[in-house]
Design a protein around this motif. Structure first.
Motif, short mmCIF file in Angstrom:
data_model
loop_
_atom_site.label_atom_id
_atom_site.label_comp_id
_atom_site.label_asym_id
_atom_site.label_seq_id
_atom_site.Cartn_x
_atom_site.Cartn_y
_atom_site.Cartn_z
N LEU A 160 36.50 46.21 40.36
CA LEU A 160 36.81 45.89 41.65
C LEU A 160 36.79 47.08 42.49
O LEU A 160 36.81 46.94 43.58
N LYS A 174 44.21 42.11 47.17
CA LYS A 174 43.32 41.64 45.98
C LYS A 174 44.37 41.06 45.15
O LYS A 174 43.67 40.84 43.63
N HIS A 231 45.39 38.38 44.09
CA HIS A 231 45.03 36.98 43.70
C HIS A 231 43.95 37.28 42.79
O HIS A 231 43.82 36.53 41.70
N GLU A 232 43.03 37.80 43.37
CA GLU A 232 41.48 38.18 42.57
C GLU A 232 42.11 38.84 41.19
O GLU A 232 41.37 38.55 40.13
N LYS A 286 43.53 36.65 38.66
CA LYS A 286 42.87 35.62 38.37
C LYS A 286 41.82 36.20 37.06
O LYS A 286 41.43 35.56 36.06
N GLU A 287 41.31 37.40 37.52
CA GLU A 287 40.57 38.03 36.42
C GLU A 287 41.12 38.22 35.22
O GLU A 287 40.79 38.22 34.08
#
Length: 130
Positions: free
Chosen positions: A25, A71, A73-74, A77-78
């Motif tokens: 990221l 970031k 949530h991202e 999720k990952e």
């Protein structure tokens, strides 16, 4: 209270995976500075993971922590996709600044200042007594 074996295993797994996620990221290099995960602590119930981040040459650590929280949530999720076979549920992720290095640098500065003061006053540094 000492960490249990399972806590240490989960913390190691989360540390390894989170480092890869941060690299993917682009969170390891922000605002001309470097960010690394210095340690991960998992609560005994495995419901919360605390990531301690070390900042090197970052001017505003709170701002960077804010960007990481944006970031969140991202990231979660990952992480869930990566560890879905090892964990039943993904812990709540919390990010903190690890200021251990700051304390080390302050202590080194204090020791240097004491040594310089001793030299200025004509005292020799004391050797440890045996």
């Amino acid at each position: 209270m000492e960490e249990g074996k399972r806590q240490k295993q989960i913390a190691g797994l989360l540390n390894e995976e989170m480092n890869l996620i941060f690299q993917r990221l682009g969170l390891t290099m922000i605002e001309g500075g470097m960010i690394s995960i210095s340690s991960v602590k998992v609560t005994p119930d495995l419901l919360e993971a605390r990531f301690y981040l070390s900042f090197f040459q970052v001017t505003d650590a709170k701002k960077v922590l804010g960007r990481i929280d944006e970031k969140h949530h991202e990231i979660k999720k990952e992480l869930a996709a990566r560890v879905r076979h090892q964990l039943r549920s993904i812990p709540v992720l919390r990010f903190y600044q690890d200021d251990t290095l700051d304390h080390v640098f302050k202590m080194e500065e204090l020791f240097k200042k004491i040594e310089e003061d001793d030299k200025a006053q004509g005292r020799s540094p004391k050797a440890p007594e045996e």
